[in-house]
Design an enzyme around this catalytic site. Structure first.
Site, PDB file in Angstrom:
ATOM      1  CB  CYS A   9      40.578  38.730  35.405  1.00 18.32           C
ATOM      2  SG  CYS A   9      39.431  37.344  35.658  1.00 18.32           S
ATOM      3  CG  HIS A  25      37.325  40.719  37.674  1.00 22.73           C
ATOM      4  ND1 HIS A  25      37.877  40.645  36.414  1.00 22.73           N
ATOM      5  CD2 HIS A  25      37.975  41.729  38.305  1.00 22.73           C
ATOM      6  CE1 HIS A  25      38.805  41.575  36.286  1.00 22.73           C
ATOM      7  NE2 HIS A  25      38.889  42.239  37.415  1.00 22.73           N
ATOM      8  CG  HIS A  72      41.770  44.650  37.710  1.00 23.10           C
ATOM      9  ND1 HIS A  72      40.416  44.504  37.509  1.00 23.10           N
ATOM     10  CD2 HIS A  72      42.017  45.980  37.540  1.00 23.10           C
ATOM     11  CE1 HIS A  72      39.874  45.679  37.243  1.00 23.10           C
ATOM     12  NE2 HIS A  72      40.809  46.587  37.263  1.00 23.10           N
TER      13      HIS A  72
END
Length: 343
Positions: free
Chosen positions: A258, A307, A319
């Site tokens: 991420c 995240h 993402h």
């Protein structure tokens, strides 16, 4: 007349054996029933695997942080070692000059006590003897002062190098621990997936691929514009990587985790941001209202900031989700939003 005989009763031994055999059969059957694991449903396995992948991502961000720290420490250690070598060379030069001064005095009639003290192993100890300094010429005193100062500086640099090297060793150990933990979690997820039938595994793969395809083709990003040119460039770069696989510790150009994805996207816009999601959370101006987010802003999720994605517009983020998935669009409401970060 036919003979009618009563059946011979079973012996006590035979009854005992039969009873024992029946009891054993019941016991074995019961144990087998208890030992046989209940067949997990596809839904249950998917939920467990998703949870494991989420845990893996947390550790992945720790791994990325340890990697970043290791790189910085290696650079610092190299710079300190170069400085130590330079200062050692300067100290050797100063001591050579002092030796030359002693030789000159010896040739002119011997080395007096003051010069002998100049050549001592601990110039600081000599400098503390102020009364003796009166016996030195200004040139001799200056030489000793320089040597003492250089020695102090060199000792300090060596101590700093030793501290950094220990910190580097600790960081390497942390890296190894994080890698081992990630591998164990991924192995657990793989074992769960392998417990499914081939048809069930194919169903999961098809479902993921279909979801990604729908997200890419049907997503409505609205017509909002980025707050800065660099944010617009970062988002544009990120869009070119839709479909690239998630791989822990990867930062492009063909696979990402991420924070590797977001740092890569901004690098394409000529902007260097920290490597981990936790550090990226403090890389710019925080935006706490979703309604104020602009395309290209970083979006931080979960209370521990493990995240991050890029805001794409109209309530969507771009993402790298987790292991087993690829870079894609997803609704911002699918994860616990914390805040945005404007770079």
């Amino acid at each position: 007349m036919a003979s009618h005989r009563r059946p011979k009763p079973a012996s006590r031994t035979r009854v005992t054996v039969l009873t024992a055999t029946a009891a054993a059969a019941v016991a074995i059957s019961s144990q087998a029933a208890q030992a046989a694991p209940a067949k997990q449903t596809l839904k249950s396995v998917k939920a467990q695997v998703t949870a494991i992948y989420d845990e893996t991502e947390k550790v992945t961000e720790k791994l990325d942080g340890a990697k970043e720290k290791q790189e910085k420490l290696q650079k610092q250690v190299s710079e300190i070692q170069d400085e130590v070598a330079r200062e050692q060379g300067e100290l050797n030069g100063l001591q050579d000059q002092l030796g030359a001064l002693a030789s000159a005095q010896y040739r002119s009639g011997g080395i007096d006590e003051s010069v002998q003290l100049l050549l001592s192993a601990d110039p600081d100890d000599y400098l503390d003897k102020a009364s003796t300094l009166d016996q030195l010429s200004s040139k001799q005193a200056d030489a000793l002062e320089q040597i003492a100062a250089k020695k102090r500086s060199l000792d300090q640099q060596k101590a700093e190098a030793a501290t950094k090297l220990q910190e580097l060793d600790d960081t390497r150990a942390e890296l190894a621990k994080n890698k081992k933990e990630i591998q164990a979690k991924l192995a657990k997820a793989t074992k769960l997936l392998n417990s499914l039938t081939a048809a069930q595994r194919a169903s999961i793969a098809a479902s993921n691929a279909s979801a990604a395809s729908r997200a890419a083709s049907r997503v409505d990003l609205g017509d909002d514009t980025a707050a800065t040119a660099r944010a617009a460039e970062a988002l544009a770069a990120g869009k070119t990587k839709i479909g690239s696989p998630y791989v822990y510790g990867a930062s492009g150009p063909n696979s990402f985790d991420c924070s590797g994805f977001t740092s890569w996207a901004y690098a394409q816009a000529g902007v260097s941001i920290p490597r981990t999601s936790e550090s990226q959370a403090s890389a710019g101006t925080r935006i706490y209202s979703q309604s104020q987010l602009k395309p290209g802003d970083l979006v931080i999720f979960y209370s521990d900031y493990h995240h991050v994605g890029l805001y794409a517009g109209n309530g969507m983020v771009l993402h790298a989700p987790r292991t087993g998935e690829s870079v894609k669009y997803e609704s911002i409401g699918d994860m616990p939003f914390q805040f945005g970060v404007r770079i």
